[in-house]
Design an enzyme around this catalytic site. Structure first.
Site, PDB file in Angstrom:
ATOM      1  N   GLU A 151     -17.911  13.853   2.535  1.00 14.92           N
ATOM      2  CA  GLU A 151     -16.979  14.651   3.175  1.00 14.92           C
ATOM      3  C   GLU A 151     -15.477  14.666   2.810  1.00 14.92           C
ATOM      4  O   GLU A 151     -14.959  13.554   3.075  1.00 14.92           O
ATOM      5  CB  GLU A 151     -17.221  14.764   4.694  1.00 14.92           C
ATOM      6  CG  GLU A 151     -18.566  15.059   5.206  1.00 14.92           C
ATOM      7  CD  GLU A 151     -18.817  14.595   6.803  1.00 14.92           C
ATOM      8  OE1 GLU A 151     -17.996  14.646   7.511  1.00 14.92           O
ATOM      9  OE2 GLU A 151     -20.027  14.601   7.196  1.00 14.92           O
ATOM     10  N   LEU A 186     -21.234  18.735   5.552  1.00 21.04           N
ATOM     11  CA  LEU A 186     -21.012  17.809   6.791  1.00 21.04           C
ATOM     12  C   LEU A 186     -22.275  17.445   7.429  1.00 21.04           C
ATOM     13  O   LEU A 186     -22.727  17.925   8.423  1.00 21.04           O
ATOM     14  CB  LEU A 186     -20.113  18.563   7.686  1.00 21.04           C
ATOM     15  CG  LEU A 186     -18.501  18.231   7.496  1.00 21.04           C
ATOM     16  CD1 LEU A 186     -18.389  18.962   6.138  1.00 21.04           C
ATOM     17  CD2 LEU A 186     -17.683  18.809   8.606  1.00 21.04           C
ATOM     18  N   GLU A 242     -24.627  13.752   7.456  1.00 22.72           N
ATOM     19  CA  GLU A 242     -24.485  12.437   7.019  1.00 22.72           C
ATOM     20  C   GLU A 242     -25.916  11.945   6.638  1.00 22.72           C
ATOM     21  O   GLU A 242     -26.016  11.204   5.484  1.00 22.72           O
ATOM     22  CB  GLU A 242     -24.270  11.329   8.239  1.00 22.72           C
ATOM     23  CG  GLU A 242     -22.690  11.416   8.522  1.00 22.72           C
ATOM     24  CD  GLU A 242     -22.151  12.595   9.271  1.00 22.72           C
ATOM     25  OE1 GLU A 242     -21.157  12.788   9.091  1.00 22.72           O
ATOM     26  OE2 GLU A 242     -22.742  13.468   9.959  1.00 22.72           O
ATOM     27  N   GLN A 302     -17.412   9.352   6.821  1.00 18.59           N
ATOM     28  CA  GLN A 302     -16.014   9.655   7.225  1.00 18.59           C
ATOM     29  C   GLN A 302     -15.615   8.470   8.236  1.00 18.59           C
ATOM     30  O   GLN A 302     -14.333   7.961   8.144  1.00 18.59           O
ATOM     31  CB  GLN A 302     -15.744  10.934   7.582  1.00 18.59           C
ATOM     32  CG  GLN A 302     -14.310  11.458   7.356  1.00 18.59           C
ATOM     33  CD  GLN A 302     -14.263  12.862   7.549  1.00 18.59           C
ATOM     34  OE1 GLN A 302     -14.426  13.593   8.409  1.00 18.59           O
ATOM     35  NE2 GLN A 302     -13.982  13.506   6.470  1.00 18.59           N
ATOM     36  N   TYR A 319     -19.908   8.315  12.969  1.00 14.65           N
ATOM     37  CA  TYR A 319     -20.661   9.389  12.377  1.00 14.65           C
ATOM     38  C   TYR A 319     -21.912   8.850  11.816  1.00 14.65           C
ATOM     39  O   TYR A 319     -22.922   9.793  11.267  1.00 14.65           O
ATOM     40  CB  TYR A 319     -19.909  10.140  11.426  1.00 14.65           C
ATOM     41  CG  TYR A 319     -18.640  10.826  11.963  1.00 14.65           C
ATOM     42  CD1 TYR A 319     -18.325  10.786  13.116  1.00 14.65           C
ATOM     43  CD2 TYR A 319     -17.884  11.691  10.899  1.00 14.65           C
ATOM     44  CE1 TYR A 319     -17.092  11.461  13.578  1.00 14.65           C
ATOM     45  CE2 TYR A 319     -16.830  12.165  11.555  1.00 14.65           C
ATOM     46  CZ  TYR A 319     -16.536  12.297  12.772  1.00 14.65           C
ATOM     47  OH  TYR A 319     -15.486  12.881  13.156  1.00 14.65           O
ATOM     48  N   HIS A 351     -13.199   8.189  16.359  1.00 20.80           N
ATOM     49  CA  HIS A 351     -12.562   7.602  15.294  1.00 20.80           C
ATOM     50  C   HIS A 351     -11.967   6.106  15.383  1.00 20.80           C
ATOM     51  O   HIS A 351     -11.209   5.929  14.487  1.00 20.80           O
ATOM     52  CB  HIS A 351     -11.269   8.644  15.227  1.00 20.80           C
ATOM     53  CG  HIS A 351     -11.637  10.085  15.074  1.00 20.80           C
ATOM     54  ND1 HIS A 351     -11.478  11.042  16.187  1.00 20.80           N
ATOM     55  CD2 HIS A 351     -11.764  10.911  13.860  1.00 20.80           C
ATOM     56  CE1 HIS A 351     -11.914  12.255  15.697  1.00 20.80           C
ATOM     57  NE2 HIS A 351     -12.071  11.911  14.543  1.00 20.80           N
TER      58      HIS A 351
END
Length: 802
Positions: free
Chosen positions: A487, A516, A518, A540, A544, A589
């Site tokens: 991605e 998008l 995985e 990413q 994820y 994140h």
């Protein structure tokens, strides 16, 4: 072991009763007359050549599969087609009488392998009873394909495997292969007793352990990779016009993994990207005991845009063969995906232990008996005058005797007898070849062009992100089969700029953005590695990965194990992960959970903290993937991507020079080797990732107070550098593990265990992040490992006597 008393179940008894009364007047499938309800595109296929050869007697006692006839047919047209001179089994069909008879033998043997499986299990000699009974029409699919079309088969593919085995030159004994798998024998040709799978290298049957279509992303990836490799001028094990076939059941159509792979195939077809994949959906209407709503599968498959749809009655072998020919030709000519939907039945329950009378009515079971594909083929043969009803029964008994007799002979075949034998496919590694691969570089002129004249070794100190970018550039320049994808990796150059410029330098065939999903990203990597390319996919963020972890755990990591290294899917999976990002917080994140990766057998996990280590370790991972087929996770600490300083702003303490290729041999970082900073004699801090700069700063402050500290950067999470840990721990007698992952299931547990297993007698303590998800903003620092916590624990430990 005597097989004379093998019981006959109601399916066998029904076949004998009905076969004795065949007169050829009934519809071949045992269903109401009329053609199957198919929605097939124009075929444009290559039907087998027609010819005439009088039907022979039933098969010989040695083997009922008439291997020599298929061998002659394969030599004639390369498709496993009929020998010259055979007449069609019925008007309008490309299936000849002789070919139909040979496929009938494969169907019979497949049915009797199920009988043998239950017989072996009842005597403690067999270990697998999921059968193919009712699905034997898939022999017609195998016959319509080429031996050189790679096949990824689900567990009800016995007849397909036997038909494919007879297409080989010389033919292989598929019955023996399957029986060896049932008894977990080391002589089984693909898994060597590690699992019951359909697979053999000579047959281009790639072993799959999946029961829920988790092999479909790999099949999709392989179909993509075949044409992408040809575009790049890279050779694969298969012809340039090969197609990939993958089979699955109707219940698996509903699984999210299958849905993702199908969606990705449609996404590629919509963009006219070549993806020659034939998905064979064998629809028996049941997922163990859960009914599939009638009509659901066909409705769902027809609704997928860009994917062709073909349908046939699985009890009508001629219809299966003709429709499969059309479907295969459609996929082969258009290089586009298609479904082949077969209506089949299931006999014997889901497996030998499943009593289906507990959830199915007698009427349902009786309806399935009437649609027995063996009876359907027998009707075809009798109607065409190829055999008589008596010859059908004789052929059935001959096949049964052959399969059960061979089962008795193989029941006590040698099995895996030691852990070393079991682990052998996981232990394969060649350090010398990895070292050589890690030192591989493009010629000077190619390097100069790849970097547009700005060689990284002349750029001074680089950040972690810049170092990874330079190493990827070098790898792409040196390895024409290397692909970088994920991605946002191409046009944007990655969320953090790590892949910036690679698209412009190497083109969209090698550096490209994906959708998008995985699971599909990993599926592309699985297929590319299988095709002989070297995939470097990117996930990413670490968080994820978890919704696609089975593609890593259940697919990537198992292929070499279940094929004894005959098949492999090398890859280097780059993942941006761990915490401490400034201004960009929150769990998804800043994930610090590695437990789901650490226990995957054979998986290599690299976690570089310093820029110089990052480049060298990436080269090692690429070389290990290429030389040994290793699956490597390259975990890149996001917070360190653009870090420049260590102790004070502007000190440049976290920058490092990029080595020129001449220095790569001396700077090689072997898999599983740690790096020690400092030579203090009072305390050893073991850490990795973001813990390294924190621990180094702590060590500096401790040194100012007279406490000598050395900091060991693990660098590799798996395999753990246990010898290095013990050596550096023994040098001080005190060990503090500074672990940014969670306290439960974190890396520190493995480090402490390694010390205990080695008999370390010194003092050990650990500081970790809390067992918590990572919250937004400053609250994150309340649960993450902190520099203050490392220093406090280090001072306490240093004050204790050894």
């Amino acid at each position: 072991m005597s097989t004379e008393q093998a019981e006959r179940d109601p399916v066998e008894l029904h076949f004998a009763e009905m076969a004795a009364t065949l007169n050829g007047s009934a519809d071949p499938g045992g269903r109401p007359p009329g053609p199957p309800d198919r929605r097939s595109a124009p075929s444009g296929g290559e039907p087998p050549r027609q010819g005439g050869r009088p039907p022979g007697p039933p098969g010989t006692p040695r083997s009922p599969l008439r291997a020599e006839r298929w061998q002659a047919a394969a030599a004639a047209d390369g498709t496993g087609g009929c020998p010259p001179g055979a007449a069609p089994i019925r008007a309008g069909s490309a299936l000849t009488g002789q070919h139909c008879l040979d496929l009938f033998d494969a169907q019979l043997a497949s049915r009797h392998l199920d009988v043998a499986a239950r017989w072996l299990r009842a005597r403690g000699a067999g270990f697998y009873t999921i059968g193919s009974s009712g699905h034997e029409g898939n022999a017609g699919v195998a016959a319509a394909l080429r031996l050189t079309d790679p096949a990824l088969l689900h567990y009800r593919s016995g007849a397909f495997y036997l038909a494919r085995a007879q297409q080989a030159s010389p033919p292989q004994d598929g019955v023996r292969d399957v029986l060896l798998g049932l008894v977990a024998a080391t002589a089984e040709p693909i898994a060597g007793g590690r699992h019951k799978v359909f697979g053999r290298r000579e047959l281009n049957v790639i072993p799959q352990t999946s029961t829920i279509a988790s092999h479909l992303p790999r099949a999709m990836g392989l179909a993509f990779a075949l044409d992408r490799a040809a575009r790049l001028g890279q050779r694969t094990a298969w012809p340039s016009d090969a197609i990939v076939v993958a089979s699955l059941g109707d219940a698996s159509v509903n699984h999210s993994t299958a849905a993702g792979a199908v969606h990705t195939a449609a996404y590629c077809a919509f963009q006219r990207l070549p993806l020659p994949l034939l998905m064979v959906v064998e629809d028996n209407g049941l997922g163990i005991s859960v009914r599939t709503p009638p009509g659901w599968v066909g409705t769902a498959l027809k609704a997928v845009p860009g994917i062709g749809y073909f349908h046939a009655d699985g009890a009508d072998l001629a219809a299966v063969y003709d429709t499969a020919l059309a479907a295969a030709a459609w996929v082969r000519d258009r290089r586009s995906p298609a479904f082949l939907h077969l209506d089949v039945v299931r006999f014997g329950g889901h497996a030998g232990s499943d009593v289906e009378s507990g959830y199915r009515t007698p009427a349902d079971l009786a309806a399935d008996l009437a649609a027995d594909p063996l009876l359907g083929t027998a009707r075809l043969l009798v109607s065409a005058g190829v055999v008589t009803p008596a010859e059908v029964l004789a052929r059935y008994e001959q096949s049964r005797a052959y399969v059960l007799g061979l089962a008795g002979q193989l029941a006590d075949a040698p099995r895996l007898a030691s852990a070393e034998q079991v682990l052998a496919p996981l232990a394969a590694h060649r350090p010398d070849r990895v070292w050589a691969g890690a030192c591989l570089s493009a010629d000077p002129a190619s390097r100069h062009n790849a970097f547009a004249g700005r060689l990284p070794e002349r750029a001074g100190g680089l950040t972690l992100a810049q170092s990874v970018n330079a190493a990827l550039t070098d790898a792409l320049a040196a390895r024409p089969g290397l692909l970088v994808f994920g991605e946002d990796v191409a046009r944007k150059g990655g969320v953090y700029g790590v892949t910036r410029g690679l698209l412009d330098r190497f083109g969209a065939a090698r550096v490209f953005d994906t959708l998008l999903d995985e699971s599909s990203i990993l599926g592309l990597a699985l297929g590319a590695g299988l095709a002989g390319l070297l995939p470097v996919p990117e996930i990413q963020y670490l968080a994820y990965l978890h919704n696609a972890a089975d593609q890593l755990r259940g697919e990537a990591a198992t292929l070499s194990f279940f094929s004894q290294g005959q098949y492999r899917n090398p890859m280097v999976l780059r993942i941006a992960g761990l915490a401490y990002q400034r201004g960009f917080g929150g769990h998804f994140h800043n994930d610090n959970a590695l437990a789901s990766l650490r226990d995957i057998p054979g998986l290599v996990i690299a976690c570089p903290a310093r820029p110089d280590d990052a480049a060298a370790m990436l080269r090692t991972c690429l070389a290990a993937a290429e030389a040994d087929g290793r699956v490597c996770v390259f975990l890149e600490p996001i917070a360190l991507y653009h870090t420049r300083d260590l102790a004070e702003p502007g000190d440049g303490g976290w920058l490092a020079r990029y080595d020129p290729p001449a220095a790569w041999p001396a700077g090689h970082v072997p898999v599983g080797r740690a790096r020690c900073h400092g030579e203090g004699r009072d305390l050893t801090i073991v850490t990795f990732g973001n813990g390294l700069p924190m621990s180094l700063r702590v060590a500096t402050r401790l040194a100012a107070d007279g406490i000598g500290c050395r900091v060991l950067d693990l660098r590799w999470i798996a395999p753990l550098p246990a010898d290095d840990i013990l050596r550096e721990a023994s040098a001080t007698g005190r060990v503090l593990v500074a672990d940014e992952t969670r306290r439960t299931g974190g890396v520190s547990e493995a480090v402490v265990t390694a010390l205990a297993d080695a008999g370390f007698g010194g003092r050990v303590a650990r500081v970790t992040s809390a067992d918590s998800f990572i919250p937004l903003g400053e609250a994150a620092h309340l649960v993450l490992l902190s520099e203050a916590a490392i220093e406090s624990a280090a001072r306490r430990l240093a004050e204790l006597p050894n």
